[in-house]
Design a protein around this motif. Structure first.
Motif, PDB file in Angstrom:
ATOM      1  N   ARG A  15       0.833  -1.207   0.000  1.00  7.75           N
ATOM      2  CA  ARG A  15       0.000   0.000   0.000  1.00  7.75           C
ATOM      3  C   ARG A  15       0.873   1.265   0.000  1.00  7.75           C
ATOM      4  O   ARG A  15       0.673   2.176  -0.817  1.00  7.75           O
ATOM      5  CB  ARG A  15      -0.931  -0.021   1.209  1.00  7.75           C
ATOM      6  N   LYS A  19       1.361   3.935  -3.111  1.00 12.43           N
ATOM      7  CA  LYS A  19       1.016   5.349  -2.936  1.00 12.43           C
ATOM      8  C   LYS A  19       2.222   6.256  -3.154  1.00 12.43           C
ATOM      9  O   LYS A  19       2.094   7.321  -3.754  1.00 12.43           O
ATOM     10  CB  LYS A  19       0.413   5.579  -1.552  1.00 12.43           C
ATOM     11  N   LYS A  22       2.699   6.969  -6.566  1.00 11.19           N
ATOM     12  CA  LYS A  22       1.548   7.712  -7.107  1.00 11.19           C
ATOM     13  C   LYS A  22       0.754   6.879  -8.113  1.00 11.19           C
ATOM     14  O   LYS A  22       0.374   7.368  -9.187  1.00 11.19           O
ATOM     15  CB  LYS A  22       2.006   9.032  -7.716  1.00 11.19           C
TER      16      LYS A  22
END
Length: 80
Positions: A15, A19, A22
């Motif tokens: 995760r 992130k 991006k």
């Protein structure tokens, strides 16, 4: 059956890495060749996933599953 653990190390790594890159879950799914549901299951901490598919995702981030030693206290808790 074990409960899902969103905070397990693999779930958090995937995760956070996704992130930080991006990417959406769908983009990671497309880039790694695994289904979007599998990405969601990893990030939600599903306890029973195929290791080959997990490695397929981890390899994208330059990582792989490997054994590591556990503490005696952890071992005792597993056997209890």
């Amino acid at each position: 059956m074990k409960d899902w653990n969103r905070n397990n190390t693999i779930a958090e790594f995937v995760r956070n890495s996704r992130k930080a890159s991006k990417m959406t879950q769908l983009e990671l799914s497309d880039l790694t060749g695994v289904g979007i549901r599998f990405i969601r299951d990893i990030e939600q901490g599903k306890p029973n996933l195929m290791t080959a598919k997990i490695n397929q995702v981890l390899l994208f981030f330059g990582q792989e599953l490997s054994p590591r030693p556990i503490s005696d206290a952890t071992r005792r808790n597993l056997l209890a």
